[in-house]
Design an enzyme around this catalytic site. Sequence first.
Site, PDB file in Angstrom:
ATOM      1  N   GLU A 159       0.815  -1.209   0.000  1.00  0.00           N
ATOM      2  CA  GLU A 159       0.000   0.000   0.000  1.00  0.00           C
ATOM      3  C   GLU A 159       0.855   1.268   0.000  1.00  0.00           C
ATOM      4  OE1 GLU A 159      -3.648   2.262   0.368  1.00  0.00           O
ATOM      5  OE2 GLU A 159      -3.155   0.244  -0.303  1.00  0.00           O
ATOM      6  N   ASP A 160       2.016   1.236   0.685  1.00  0.00           N
ATOM      7  CA  ASP A 160       2.753   2.471   0.958  1.00  0.00           C
ATOM      8  C   ASP A 160       4.110   2.575   0.261  1.00  0.00           C
ATOM      9  OD1 ASP A 160       0.661   3.007   2.597  1.00  0.00           O
ATOM     10  OD2 ASP A 160       1.717   2.618   4.470  1.00  0.00           O
TER      11      ASP A 160
END
Length: 732
Positions: free
Chosen positions: A123-124
């Site tokens: 996600e990051d």
Amino acid sequence: MSAEATNPAATPGPVVPSAPRRRSRPRIDLRRLGRAALLGPASRGRLPDAIGHVVEAHRAHHPDADLEPLHRAYVLAESSHRGQMRKSGEPYITHPLAVTLILAELGAETTALTASLLHDTVEDTDVTLDQVGEQFGAEVRYLVDGVTKLEKVDYGAAAEPETFRKMLVATGNDVRVMSIKLADRLHNMRTLGVMRPEKQERIAKVTRDVLIPLAERLGVQALKTELEDLVFAILHPEEYEHTRELIVDNASRADDPLAEFAEAMRTVLRDADIQAEVLIRPRHFVSVHRASRKRGRMRGADFGRLLVLVNEDADCYAVLGELHTCMTPVVSEFKDFIAVPKFNLYQSLHTAVAREDGQVAEVLIRTHQMHKVAEAGVIALGNPYTGSAEEQTRGGADEERVDPTRPGWLSRLLDWQEAAPDPDTFWSTLREDLAQDREITVFRPDGGTLGLPDGATCVDAAYAQYGEDAHACIGARVNGRLATLSTVLKDGDTVQLLMGQDPASEPSREWLEHAHTPAARIAIQRWLATHPAPTEQVGPGAAEDPAPARPTGATAGSAAHTPGTGTSAESAPATVPPAPRPGAAVTVVGRPGAGARLAGCCTPVPLDDITGFAVRGGVVTVHRTECAAVARMAGAGRAEVDVSWGDTTGCRVTLVAESFGRPHLLADLTEAMALEGAEIVSATVEPPTEQRVRHTYTVQLPDAGHLPTLMRAMRNVPGVYDVGRAQHHAQA
């Protein structure tokens, strides 16, 4: 990405007070982890110092675990998150480390810990799911993918019906995904003091309404109780402070009744030659608060419970016998959750003993394995894809534990979200189910058991045991006596359901009044949606009135809104009463003179592909071919009937418009519809929710070909973001 990630210049806020920890292991200092993380990976062949605490906790539960995947996962996570910081000022890698440590302390197996270290990378960072799969295997990839999907769920709109459904779908078949999410939320809650007060409150409410009930159902009491205390401190600071003062005052007392009870029990059990540990378990903050409200003045023994741990199941009953023989039992407090485990894997004997001065001590008796499961729930069951089924179900035989990654309640929720006629029905029934504070157990004549919410009836028991086959239930015997299906069941009742033999049996509409479980309500509503009452049947060629759902607060006498008056859609719900409904002509192929009516669940209009099903009275109900009801009825063996459109001039259809609330919206929308030649037959505007408004219109069109143009004109009205065909469902 976690809301905690930010730049190094962020200033930490006050730390939210948390509950006293029951374990002896001290909470790890985040700054210490941060310093270790900044040093980077250790030399080749040696585990990085930053995950030393994780390794120590993991080895305590799994001494033979292969630590190599953890090493590689940490190296990848640390290098990927390098340069990212949390609002607290620590390197971001401290967050996945802390989440993994929480799971390691609870006994999670290596695969779950590996996925936990990597849970924010996709996600990051630039790491992809394919890279995770190539380096760590399909199972870790699946778990990381599931957690990533959960991160995309809009928790800020937790009151929205679709949110919880998306959470369940994202969780999929493996509740280890949700376990990682719960540990993630716990660490964020521990460090929530860096957030603005209003954001703290929003996150705390979502945690209270959604995640704490899920932790309860997963049986992860260690996470649940700490989350409860953290939420309590944020949402009820004054009551939290009062509770803290009660705990501090009790701790300062010279005498400790619980310690005296514990020593007396050790003596009794030692004399009986029973090997057992007797421990004092202080109540957490929320538990003390509840006890003080229930009992008034708190006495010393009310601030905790006694926990007796033994080696074998039989020893639990031996301890119970000695305590009840040598001490004064409080019989009303006895519960046997070993013979009849709770739905969330919990097993223990509960009792209480009293002494002459009136002090009463609550006692929990369980094996060491039961205690592990009571604290960690499904996390304590290890990797469900290794070991025998017998090992997976250790701690008591229960049909819901065959696959620990998908306990029975999760299977039912996933089934409900697929079967529910609409998101609102699913959400309302699910919220009721999660809000249940107490569950009862009823027995079947064959020796099985059913877990039901407090207040459940024989209707609920029928659908819990037979699913949709319960439509054929004709009665029940409760404790050997004939009883109506509306009979409310009590804990310990024996229920025998009496089933009819007619395959065409149908549920009564009145059953909805006595159904309290989602399984029962959704099954009945789904049947009623496809089998309208005889009073709703009309003659050949006539269409069924879809009867738009009335919003909360609307009544049959609600005033109609007059287009053009400028009335805001944010005002009270407006309802335009429906006019008599003419229908489009439908021909039933091969059945001259047969009656036909358009199904309200999918509101077919001329030119739609349609099919039919025969219902009572010789009438054929006409559905759109893509209607979900068609697949259900065909799957149940119902024969389809060929139907075709006759005269397609003039059609009636129900549309739903979703919009943001603004003044004059209703007037602008109805004016746009009128300009397209649509005659509004009935209209309902529901009360706004978070500045969003739902409009339902039944309109008469001169020709079915006008429908796409009408829907396009409605979407072009400022503030309207979606227009679609309605999916109506029969109401009780």
